[in-house]
Design a protein around this motif. Structure first.
Motif, mmCIF file in Angstrom:
data_model
loop_
_atom_site.group_PDB
_atom_site.id
_atom_site.type_symbol
_atom_site.label_atom_id
_atom_site.label_comp_id
_atom_site.label_asym_id
_atom_site.label_seq_id
_atom_site.Cartn_x
_atom_site.Cartn_y
_atom_site.Cartn_z
ATOM 1 N N ARG B 223 -1.280 40.126 32.523
ATOM 2 C CA ARG B 223 -1.221 39.153 31.442
ATOM 3 C C ARG B 223 -2.267 39.443 30.361
ATOM 4 O O ARG B 223 -1.986 39.413 29.167
ATOM 5 N N SER B 224 -3.479 39.790 30.836
ATOM 6 C CA SER B 224 -4.555 40.024 29.870
ATOM 7 C C SER B 224 -4.253 41.258 29.027
ATOM 8 O O SER B 224 -4.543 41.293 27.826
ATOM 9 N N ASP B 225 -3.636 42.262 29.678
ATOM 10 C CA ASP B 225 -3.276 43.467 28.913
ATOM 11 C C ASP B 225 -2.316 43.104 27.784
ATOM 12 O O ASP B 225 -2.463 43.566 26.654
ATOM 13 N N LEU B 226 -1.371 42.275 28.137
ATOM 14 C CA LEU B 226 -0.382 41.892 27.134
ATOM 15 C C LEU B 226 -1.065 41.143 25.984
ATOM 16 O O LEU B 226 -0.767 41.370 24.811
ATOM 17 N N GLN B 227 -1.982 40.234 26.352
ATOM 18 C CA GLN B 227 -2.631 39.456 25.299
ATOM 19 C C GLN B 227 -3.521 40.340 24.437
ATOM 20 O O GLN B 227 -3.629 40.148 23.231
ATOM 21 N N ARG B 228 -4.132 41.356 25.088
ATOM 22 C CA ARG B 228 -4.946 42.276 24.294
ATOM 23 C C ARG B 228 -4.040 43.060 23.335
ATOM 24 O O ARG B 228 -4.367 43.266 22.175
ATOM 25 N N CYS B 229 -2.925 43.465 23.844
ATOM 26 C CA CYS B 229 -1.977 44.182 22.996
ATOM 27 C C CYS B 229 -1.587 43.342 21.792
ATOM 28 O O CYS B 229 -1.442 43.840 20.674
ATOM 29 N N ALA B 230 -1.397 42.045 22.071
ATOM 30 C CA ALA B 230 -1.017 41.151 20.983
ATOM 31 C C ALA B 230 -2.109 41.127 19.916
ATOM 32 O O ALA B 230 -1.830 41.160 18.714
ATOM 33 N N ARG B 231 -3.349 41.091 20.370
ATOM 34 C CA ARG B 231 -4.452 41.047 19.400
ATOM 35 C C ARG B 231 -4.543 42.357 18.631
ATOM 36 O O ARG B 231 -4.756 42.384 17.432
ATOM 37 N N GLU B 232 -4.337 43.455 19.368
ATOM 38 C CA GLU B 232 -4.581 44.758 18.740
ATOM 39 C C GLU B 232 -3.326 45.311 18.076
ATOM 40 O O GLU B 232 -3.397 46.306 17.353
ATOM 41 N N GLY B 233 -2.163 44.700 18.377
ATOM 42 C CA GLY B 233 -0.912 45.178 17.771
ATOM 43 C C GLY B 233 -0.533 46.546 18.289
ATOM 44 O O GLY B 233 0.041 47.367 17.569
ATOM 45 N N ARG B 234 -0.841 46.827 19.556
ATOM 46 C CA ARG B 234 -0.581 48.129 20.146
ATOM 47 C C ARG B 234 0.743 48.083 20.907
ATOM 48 O O ARG B 234 1.103 47.048 21.465
ATOM 49 N N ALA B 235 1.465 49.203 20.937
ATOM 50 C CA ALA B 235 2.684 49.261 21.736
ATOM 51 C C ALA B 235 2.332 49.572 23.178
ATOM 52 O O ALA B 235 1.335 50.231 23.434
ATOM 53 N N LEU B 236 3.171 49.096 24.088
ATOM 54 C CA LEU B 236 2.866 49.223 25.504
ATOM 55 C C LEU B 236 4.121 49.754 26.201
ATOM 56 O O LEU B 236 5.211 49.286 25.943
ATOM 57 N N SER B 237 3.916 50.750 27.051
ATOM 58 C CA SER B 237 5.080 51.240 27.794
ATOM 59 C C SER B 237 5.172 50.510 29.122
ATOM 60 O O SER B 237 4.215 50.523 29.895
ATOM 61 N N VAL B 238 6.283 49.898 29.349
ATOM 62 C CA VAL B 238 6.446 49.130 30.579
ATOM 63 C C VAL B 238 7.813 49.424 31.184
ATOM 64 O O VAL B 238 8.637 50.115 30.587
ATOM 65 N N CYS B 239 7.981 48.884 32.375
ATOM 66 C CA CYS B 239 9.271 49.012 33.037
ATOM 67 C C CYS B 239 9.842 47.606 33.220
ATOM 68 O O CYS B 239 9.161 46.720 33.734
ATOM 69 N N VAL B 240 11.090 47.433 32.797
ATOM 70 C CA VAL B 240 11.670 46.097 32.867
ATOM 71 C C VAL B 240 12.827 46.124 33.851
ATOM 72 O O VAL B 240 13.576 47.091 33.918
ATOM 73 N N ARG B 241 12.890 45.056 34.645
ATOM 74 C CA ARG B 241 14.006 44.953 35.605
ATOM 75 C C ARG B 241 15.306 44.712 34.857
ATOM 76 O O ARG B 241 15.368 43.916 33.940
ATOM 77 N N ARG B 242 16.362 45.404 35.335
ATOM 78 C CA ARG B 242 17.688 45.094 34.804
ATOM 79 C C ARG B 242 18.543 44.682 35.987
ATOM 80 O O ARG B 242 18.762 45.465 36.909
ATOM 81 N N GLY B 243 18.998 43.444 35.963
ATOM 82 C CA GLY B 243 19.811 42.933 37.056
ATOM 83 C C GLY B 243 19.042 42.952 38.352
ATOM 84 O O GLY B 243 17.840 42.704 38.380
ATOM 85 N N GLU B 244 19.713 43.304 39.440
ATOM 86 C CA GLU B 244 19.106 43.223 40.761
ATOM 87 C C GLU B 244 18.233 44.429 41.050
ATOM 88 O O GLU B 244 17.123 44.319 41.547
ATOM 89 N N SER B 245 18.752 45.611 40.725
ATOM 90 C CA SER B 245 18.098 46.795 41.267
ATOM 91 C C SER B 245 17.651 47.812 40.214
ATOM 92 O O SER B 245 16.856 48.683 40.523
ATOM 93 N N ASN B 246 18.153 47.713 39.006
ATOM 94 C CA ASN B 246 17.838 48.761 38.028
ATOM 95 C C ASN B 246 16.546 48.465 37.283
ATOM 96 O O ASN B 246 16.100 47.330 37.201
ATOM 97 N N GLU B 247 15.948 49.556 36.748
ATOM 98 C CA GLU B 247 14.772 49.391 35.898
ATOM 99 C C GLU B 247 14.996 50.174 34.623
ATOM 100 O O GLU B 247 15.639 51.222 34.636
ATOM 101 N N VAL B 248 14.472 49.618 33.550
ATOM 102 C CA VAL B 248 14.673 50.260 32.250
ATOM 103 C C VAL B 248 13.303 50.528 31.635
ATOM 104 O O VAL B 248 12.451 49.638 31.610
ATOM 105 N N PRO B 249 13.055 51.751 31.156
ATOM 106 C CA PRO B 249 11.804 52.008 30.457
ATOM 107 C C PRO B 249 11.831 51.351 29.084
ATOM 108 O O PRO B 249 12.816 51.472 28.354
ATOM 109 N N ILE B 250 10.759 50.636 28.799
ATOM 110 C CA ILE B 250 10.747 49.831 27.584
ATOM 111 C C ILE B 250 9.449 50.088 26.826
ATOM 112 O O ILE B 250 8.378 50.220 27.430
#
Lengths: 139, 606
Positions: B223-250
């Motif tokens: 959570r803190s990383d995200l909030q820091r990103c918000a302050r700094e306006g930096r892009a963040l590479s994350v993995c997001v769940r898609r449905g039950e089993s898939n993951e999408v690079p975001i």
């Protein structure tokens, strides 16, 4: 023992002429006037050759031919189709039905007798040679 | 009298004067109302005056009898008046003091009231001033307010337009977007792309935080990383769940939107997988294809319309061609059959010279019959072909309908005899004029009679009636037989070519006779039909009806025969000489067709 031949046509005069020449040639001639009758005689008498008119009431010649060629007991009957039409389409249909030979009306009766002799002779020779082969193989 | 003034005299005079003067003063000073003080004083002074007067009157007398007591009474009265006056004065004094105090109080009240009044006045003034100012201000502020409202409205419109644009951007963005609560990172609003990326529906997403979207894994931001990103306006590479089993690079960026209390976070999630790109391309392609499919479908619909027209035309043509084919193959069969007989039996006769004479005769008989049949068939085929081609013209004349019936009956007599059938004509009682091609009418009747005879039982009768048709001037020929009849279903079909009722091959017809009959009747503008026999359905009935003479004149497709020539001799102008001969000869043919057959002696059996 004379060979049995079946002649099928709905025209009585054609039956008459073919029967006459075939009897004179020494065959045992059976007649039928339509397809159903023809099948009956075929099953009863088991002729070796069937001269079969195409255009007939109650099952035409093609249908009879198909049944004969699809029946293991009758399959060996030599079917000579009498086509009145001499057209390619009639021939194609006849081949599909499994006919062995075609005669186009108006035909020559003596030519038909000749052909039947040849066919039976060839068939006998074939049978003999096959028998010979079998005999050699057995040895 | 002593000339010297004595003391009592002076006293008396003084008393008198004092009395008068006191009275006057009292009357002057005394209030209008009577009071004990004034009464006393008045009485004292009056007594004084009286004592003085008396004293003067008694001058010289040694003793003054009245003056003294009067003077004493005056003194008492004056004393009493004085006392009362003093009391009165004190009372008045007291009252005066009280009144003074009251006045003082009153004055103070008045002063106070005055003060209040002044203040009120001031306030009123102030109010008036302020009211005036307020008026001015009010009218001024109305305009200002209006302007403000307009401004606000415009601003609002602009804002809502902008809002809509932003909404469109939000909803239409390829990237997933979500508006988050600043502290909890809960998803307040999501766009369709995010729904697509996560595979959750919008309702589910509304209950989640952005943290819930992330796939589990050590490399995932907190959570803190995200909030820091918000302050700094930096892009963040994350993995997001898609449905039950898939993951999408975001690739996720978070920005602060709004200020203060209203501040929110906007998270933008960009799908960086190839699959996404492929999907997008795929979607584009699908869209393009759909468009093309739609266009093709439209074109296909048009083509189908045209096609169905063509198909109809084609079906008609095919039907015609099929009928033609069927007719041709029938003709071919019908021609070859007698030909085969002729060829077979003639060959037998030639090759089997040893055959006994009876059989030779039988075969010759067959050859003859079959050649006759062949001739009939060829004639009929040619006849029909000519009629169909419109080449056969009618040679019209006027004649008695009964005569031609007799002719026809006699021409089938031979066949009738052979078949042991009686033929009779019932011509009616009056002459019936018929305007037609006589030979054609005869051909028709011969065909109908021949047909009836062929299907009749031995010994039965065939009747040809001549009578009126639907109208008295119309001619109707009726042929009745008592043969095997025609099934009801075939009553129409019998007029078709080669539609023979199964005759077992014995009748020797061509299969064209009734077709020719129908053509002949049609050419004359008449009609022909078949019925089952009257008496219990035995046999069959054929009717041929022709227009009356006048009616027939109205028809212009029948060419009247030249008056000078006999109808049969008139050549058919549409045809060449030879053909016209053929035509006329074949018209006559039916007449001898059966008679020749019938007249041939049964040589074989003789």
């Amino acid at each position: 023992m004379p060979e049995r031949v079946l002649v099928v046509d709905d025209e009585p005069f054609i039956l008459r002429s073919l029967s006459f020449v075939l009897e004179r040639a020494g065959f045992e001639v059976h007649q039928a006037r339509n397809g159903d009758e023809a099948l009956e005689v075929l099953r009863d008498v088991r002729p070796r050759v069937c001269v079969l008119d195409v255009m007939m009431p109650k099952r035409n010649g093609y249908e009879v031919c198909e049944i004969v060629k699809g029946d293991p007991d009758l399959r060996d009957t030599y079917v000579m189709l009498l086509t009145a039409k001499g057209q390619e389409s009639a021939r194609v249909r006849g081949v599909k039905a499994g006919a062995d030979e075609f005669m186009t009306k108006p035909f020559s009766p003596s030519r038909i007798v000749e052909r039947i002799h040849e066919v039976l002779h060839a068939s006998d020779a074939d049978r003999a040679s096959r028998a010979a082969v079998q005999v050699t193989e057995l040895r | 009298m002593n000339s010297t003034v004595s003391l009592p005299d002076v006293f008396a005079t003084l008393a008198f004067l004092t009395g008068v003067g006191g009275g006057v003063v009292t009357a002057w000073l005394a209030p209008r109302r009577w009071s004990p003080a004034t009464l006393g004083l008045w009485l004292g002074y009056t007594l004084l005056v009286a004592s003085g007067v008396l004293a003067v009157g008694e001058t010289g007398a040694a003793e003054r009898p009245w003056a003294g007591p009067l003077a004493s009474a005056a003194v008492v009265a004056l004393a009493l008046g004085g006392v009362f006056s003093v009391l009165d004065l004190r009372a008045r004094e007291k009252r005066s003091r009280m009144a003074h105090a009251d006045a003082e109080t009153l004055r103070r009240d008045i002063d106070r009231l005055n003060g209040i009044n002044v203040r009120l006045e001031d306030e009123a003034q102030d109010l008036r001033r302020r009211a005036r100012a307020g008026d001015e201000q009010r009218s001024g502020s109305g305009v200002a307010l209006e302007a403000t409202l307009t401004r606000q409205r415009r601003a609002l419109e602009a804002a809502s337009a902008q809002g809509r644009r932003h909404r469109a951007v939000f909803d239409g963005a390829v990237e997933g977007m979500a508006l988050l609560e600043r502290e909890t990172l809960r998803l307040i609003e999501v766009n369709p792309s995010l729904v697509r990326i996560t595979g959750c529906d919008a309702k589910d997403l509304a209950t989640k935080t952005v943290m819930d979207l992330l796939a589990a894994g050590p490399g995932q931001p907190g959570r803190s990383d995200l909030q820091r990103c918000a302050r700094e306006g930096r892009a963040l590479s994350v993995c997001v769940r898609r449905g039950e089993s898939n993951e999408v690079p975001i690739e996720m960026t978070i920005a602060v939107v709004g200020e203060g209390e209203d501040a929110r976070l906007l998270a933008v999630l960009r799908d960086t997988s190839d699959r996404h790109v492929v999907e997008r391309d795929h979607e584009d392609a699908v869209r393009g294809l759909r468009d093309r499919v739609r266009r093709l479908e439209e074109a296909a619909t048009q083509a189908a319309d045209q096609n169905s027209n063509l198909e109809q035309a084609n079906r008609r043509l095919t039907e015609i061609a099929d009928r033609k084919d069927h007719y041709l193959s029938s003709v071919s069969h019908e021609l070859r059959t007698p030909l085969t007989s002729i060829r077979s039996f003639s060959e037998i006769l030639i090759k089997h010279g040893e055959t006994e004479p009876a059989i030779r005769r039988e075969f010759l008989d067959i050859i003859h019959k079959e050649s006759e049949r062949l001739t009939r068939l060829v004639n009929n085929v040619l006849d029909l072909a000519r009629i169909e081609a419109g080449a056969a013209k009618l040679i019209v004349s006027e004649f008695d309908a009964r005569g031609v019936a007799d002719d026809a009956a006699s021409s089938v007599q031979g066949l009738a005899t052979e078949r042991k059938v009686r033929v009779s004509v019932r011509p009616g009682d009056a002459a019936r004029p018929l305007r037609a091609d006589r030979d054609r009418i005869q051909q028709l009747l011969v065909n109908l009679l021949g047909n009836a005879i062929k299907f009749s039982d031995d010994g039965s009768e065939v009747v040809l009636e001549v009578g009126a048709g639907d109208r008295p001037d119309r001619i109707r020929y009726t042929v009745r037989d008592h043969g095997r009849g025609i099934p009801a279903a075939d009553l129409e079909r019998v007029f078709e070519r080669f539609q023979r009722v199964d005759d077992g091959g014995g009748a020797g017809g061509t299969g064209l006779g009734l077709s020719i009959c129908r053509e002949i009747v049609t050419m004359h503008g008449g009609r022909i039909w078949a019925e089952s026999g009257d008496d219990g359905g035995v046999g069959s009935v054929f009717h041929a009806e022709f227009p009356g003479v006048e009616e027939s004149r109205g028809r212009n497709n029948m060419r009247p025969a030249p008056a000078t020539t006999t109808p049969t001799a008139a050549p058919l102008p549409a045809l060449g000489g030879r053909e016209s001969f053929a035509a006329s000869s074949q018209i006559r043919r039916p007449k001898d067709e059966f008679s020749t057959t019938g007249s041939l002696p049964p040589l074989g059996r003789s």
